[in-house]
Enzyme design. Sequence first.
Site, mmCIF file in Angstrom:
data_model
loop_
_atom_site.group_PDB
_atom_site.id
_atom_site.type_symbol
_atom_site.label_atom_id
_atom_site.label_comp_id
_atom_site.label_asym_id
_atom_site.label_seq_id
_atom_site.Cartn_x
_atom_site.Cartn_y
_atom_site.Cartn_z
ATOM 1 N N GLY A 135 0.766 -1.365 0.163
ATOM 2 C CA GLY A 135 -0.095 -0.026 -0.035
ATOM 3 C C GLY A 135 0.973 1.423 0.032
ATOM 4 O O GLY A 135 0.077 2.245 0.277
ATOM 5 N N LYS A 136 2.152 1.100 -0.306
ATOM 6 C CA LYS A 136 2.930 2.454 -0.459
ATOM 7 C C LYS A 136 2.464 3.489 -1.416
ATOM 8 O O LYS A 136 2.338 4.577 -1.064
ATOM 9 C CB LYS A 136 4.280 2.017 -0.826
ATOM 10 N N THR A 137 1.839 3.161 -2.455
ATOM 11 C CA THR A 137 1.549 3.912 -3.475
ATOM 12 C C THR A 137 0.180 4.754 -2.945
ATOM 13 O O THR A 137 0.075 5.879 -3.378
ATOM 14 C CB THR A 137 1.198 3.228 -4.921
ATOM 15 N N GLY A 155 9.274 -2.026 -3.342
ATOM 16 C CA GLY A 155 9.273 -3.080 -2.439
ATOM 17 C C GLY A 155 9.685 -3.006 -1.046
ATOM 18 O O GLY A 155 9.665 -1.779 -0.537
ATOM 19 N N LYS A 208 9.554 8.373 -7.203
ATOM 20 C CA LYS A 208 9.840 6.871 -7.198
ATOM 21 C C LYS A 208 11.227 6.824 -8.147
ATOM 22 O O LYS A 208 11.057 6.453 -9.534
ATOM 23 C CB LYS A 208 8.442 6.072 -7.743
ATOM 24 N N SER A 249 9.486 -0.773 -11.294
ATOM 25 C CA SER A 249 9.365 -1.999 -12.019
ATOM 26 C C SER A 249 8.211 -2.271 -12.425
ATOM 27 O O SER A 249 7.042 -2.566 -11.883
ATOM 28 C CB SER A 249 9.795 -2.925 -11.081
ATOM 29 N N PRO A 298 -7.936 2.875 6.519
ATOM 30 C CA PRO A 298 -8.880 1.450 6.523
ATOM 31 C C PRO A 298 -9.439 0.986 5.168
ATOM 32 O O PRO A 298 -8.904 1.588 4.176
ATOM 33 C CB PRO A 298 -10.085 2.093 7.168
#
Length: 212
Positions: free
Chosen positions: A14-16, A102, A33, A37, A183
């Site tokens: 969920g980083k993006t 990642g 970023k 990849s 959430p």
Amino acid sequence: MQRIVIAGTDTSVGKTILSALFMSSIESLYYWKPVQSGLEDETDPETVRRLSECSSNRIIAEVYKLQQPLSPHLSARLDGITIDENKLGLPAERDLIIEAAGGVLVPMNDNVLQVDVIAMWQIPVVIATRSSLGTINHTLLTLEALRKRNIEVAGCVTIGEINSQNETAIATHGKTKILGRIPLLGRIDKTILKQVYDEHFNTFRQHILKNS
């Protein structure tokens, strides 16, 4: 604001989405970023721009755009190149979030891991972690890997169904702060992300924005 790295406990955590939430809510921010990849589907920078509805000049171009959605070292190898960590120096923008590729121990090339690049930057890290089963182990291992290299950890953000027991365990055993939570969401757009930021990121505002 300040420069921070958004690192994950693993891929697709969920980083993006977290990056898009910050870009939606803090207008001074730029997003970067450095290593992307996977190019066949929507890229992470494209997702951040779409969800946050930010202007294109707030998205800093990637240094490496790799074809396959694989570990950076392998995706680069398939493209016939090698990622040079010396080309991943920080951009000039002060208010910057950097989305890592990642988990922190993924290889960038045969000699360098993602965490080594983060150590080179010398800026704080926010860890994006799942709220579900397994998150305690993954998060504590990530914290250990970062701290072993003297990297400052600002705190963690949990993503998924709210689980206060897991959050407490991470904060206690990891000696860190839960800065916010995302959430489960039925849909995701700028309005929803700003609402989540307003409702669930008070600790982030107190301990990150206040000290900037």
